[in-house]
Design an enzyme around this catalytic site. Structure first.
Site, short mmCIF file in Angstrom:
data_model
loop_
_atom_site.label_atom_id
_atom_site.label_comp_id
_atom_site.label_asym_id
_atom_site.label_seq_id
_atom_site.Cartn_x
_atom_site.Cartn_y
_atom_site.Cartn_z
N LYS A 284 1.29 -1.08 -0.03
CA LYS A 284 0.11 -0.15 0.03
C LYS A 284 1.29 1.42 -0.16
O LYS A 284 1.49 1.13 0.64
CB LYS A 284 -1.16 0.31 1.10
N TYR B 156 -12.58 -1.80 -3.83
CA TYR B 156 -13.36 -1.91 -2.08
C TYR B 156 -14.54 -2.12 -1.94
O TYR B 156 -15.60 -1.60 -0.88
CB TYR B 156 -12.44 -1.06 -1.07
N PHE C 42 -15.82 4.06 7.61
CA PHE C 42 -14.36 3.45 6.69
C PHE C 42 -13.66 3.39 4.69
O PHE C 42 -12.86 4.50 4.62
CB PHE C 42 -13.18 3.18 7.72
N THR D 231 -5.14 -6.91 10.88
CA THR D 231 -5.45 -5.82 9.94
C THR D 231 -5.20 -4.79 10.91
O THR D 231 -4.62 -4.01 10.20
CB THR D 231 -7.09 -5.70 9.67
N ASN E 127 -2.14 0.24 6.22
CA ASN E 127 -1.25 -1.12 7.23
C ASN E 127 -0.83 -2.01 6.03
O ASN E 127 -0.69 -3.28 6.91
CB ASN E 127 -2.83 -1.98 7.61
N HIS F 151 -2.10 -5.57 1.41
CA HIS F 151 -3.22 -6.13 1.28
C HIS F 151 -2.69 -7.19 1.00
O HIS F 151 -1.77 -8.09 0.13
CB HIS F 151 -4.07 -5.50 -0.10
N GLU G 187 -9.76 -10.16 -7.71
CA GLU G 187 -8.62 -8.54 -7.55
C GLU G 187 -7.73 -9.07 -8.18
O GLU G 187 -7.42 -7.95 -8.26
CB GLU G 187 -8.05 -9.17 -5.74
P1 CMP Z 1 -7.37 -4.82 3.53
O1 CMP Z 1 -6.86 -5.69 3.93
O2 CMP Z 1 -6.63 -3.59 2.14
O3 CMP Z 1 -9.30 -4.72 3.40
C1 CMP Z 1 -10.29 -3.34 3.36
C2 CMP Z 1 -9.22 -2.65 4.24
O4 CMP Z 1 -10.12 -1.59 4.90
C3 CMP Z 1 -8.12 -2.97 4.85
O5 CMP Z 1 -7.76 -3.62 4.97
C4 CMP Z 1 -7.99 -1.57 6.17
O6 CMP Z 1 -6.33 -1.02 5.55
C5 CMP Z 1 -9.30 -1.07 6.07
N1 CMP Z 1 -10.05 -1.02 6.66
C6 CMP Z 1 -10.77 -2.21 7.64
N2 CMP Z 1 -11.15 -0.90 9.12
C7 CMP Z 1 -10.77 0.18 9.35
C8 CMP Z 1 -11.08 1.32 10.47
N3 CMP Z 1 -11.60 0.40 11.22
N4 CMP Z 1 -10.56 2.18 9.56
C9 CMP Z 1 -10.17 2.73 9.10
N5 CMP Z 1 -9.88 1.62 7.87
C10 CMP Z 1 -9.76 0.25 7.68
#
Ligand code: CMP
Length: 138
Positions: free
Chosen positions: A10, A50, A58, A92, A113, A116, A127
Site C-alpha cells: 500500500k 473496495y 471508513f 488488519t 496497514n 493487502h 482482485e
Molecule cells: P485490507 O486488507 O486492504 O481490506 C480492507 C481495508 O479496509 C483494510 O485492509 C484496512 O486497511 C481498511 N480498514 C479496515 N477497518 C478500518 C477502519 N476501522 N478504519 C480505517 N480503515 C479500515
C-alpha cells in the site's frame, strides 16, 4: 483450494521505502510471483476495488488513502496461498498483529496497514483480474 492470492503493497509502505523488505518476506515465506506491477489507482478505481466495503464508515478514508500514491500489485502462488499469506501479513490492526508479521513490522494503523491480502479464493481471483490480464501472468 486454490494456490493463488492477490496482494498490494500500500501507499504508506511504498512511501516509507519498504517495497524491498516486504517482497523479501514474501519470497522467504515461499510465495512465487506470478504477476506484478508498480502503479497508481484513481479514487474511482479504488472505490471499485473496495466496493464490498461501500457501506462501511471508513470507505471514504480507505479509497482516498489507496489512491494517494503508488502501490505494488501482485499475484502470488503457493500451496494454501490465501490462508498462509494472511498469516504472513498478520491482523488488519497492527496493534493486534503477531510478532514477525509484515503488518507488525511495517503497518502504522488499521487504515495505513502496509499490505493487502485477499480473504478468500474467490476474492483472490476477482482482485487479480482487476489488475492483470492473462498476458501479464507468468
Ligand atoms: P485490507 O486488507 O486492504 O481490506 C480492507 C481495508 O479496509 C483494510 O485492509 C484496512 O486497511 C481498511 N480498514 C479496515 N477497518 C478500518 C477502519 N476501522 N478504519 C480505517 N480503515 C479500515
Amino acid at each position: 483450494m486454490s494456490n493463488r492470492t492477490f496482494t498490494m503493497i500500500k501507499p504508506d509502505a511504498v512511501k516509507a521505502g519498504n517495497i524491498g523488505n516486504i517482497l523479501q518476506m514474501m519470497n522467504a515465506a515461499g510465495f512465487k510471483i506470478v504477476a506484478m506491477k508498480y502503479t497508481k489507482i484513481s479514487l474511482e478505481q479504488a472505490g471499485k476495488f473496495y466496493e464490498v466495503h461501500k457501506e462501511r464508515p471508513f470507505y471514504g478514508e480507505l479509497t482516498e488513502f489507496m489512491s494517494s500514491g503508488p502501490i505494488v500489485a501482485a499475484i502470488l502462488e503457493k500451496e494454501n496461498a490465501v490462508a498462509d499469506f494472511r498469516k504472513l501479513i498478520g491482523a488488519t490492526n497492527p496493534a493486534q498483529a503477531e510478532e514477525g508479521t509484515i503488518r507488525k513490522l511495517y503497518a502504522t494503523s488499521v487504515g495505513e496497514n502496509a499490505v493487502h491480502g485477499s480473504d478468500s479464493d474467490e476474492n483472490a481471483k476477482i482482485e487479480g483480474d482487476f489488475f492483470f490480464s492473462g498476458l501479464e501472468r507468468f
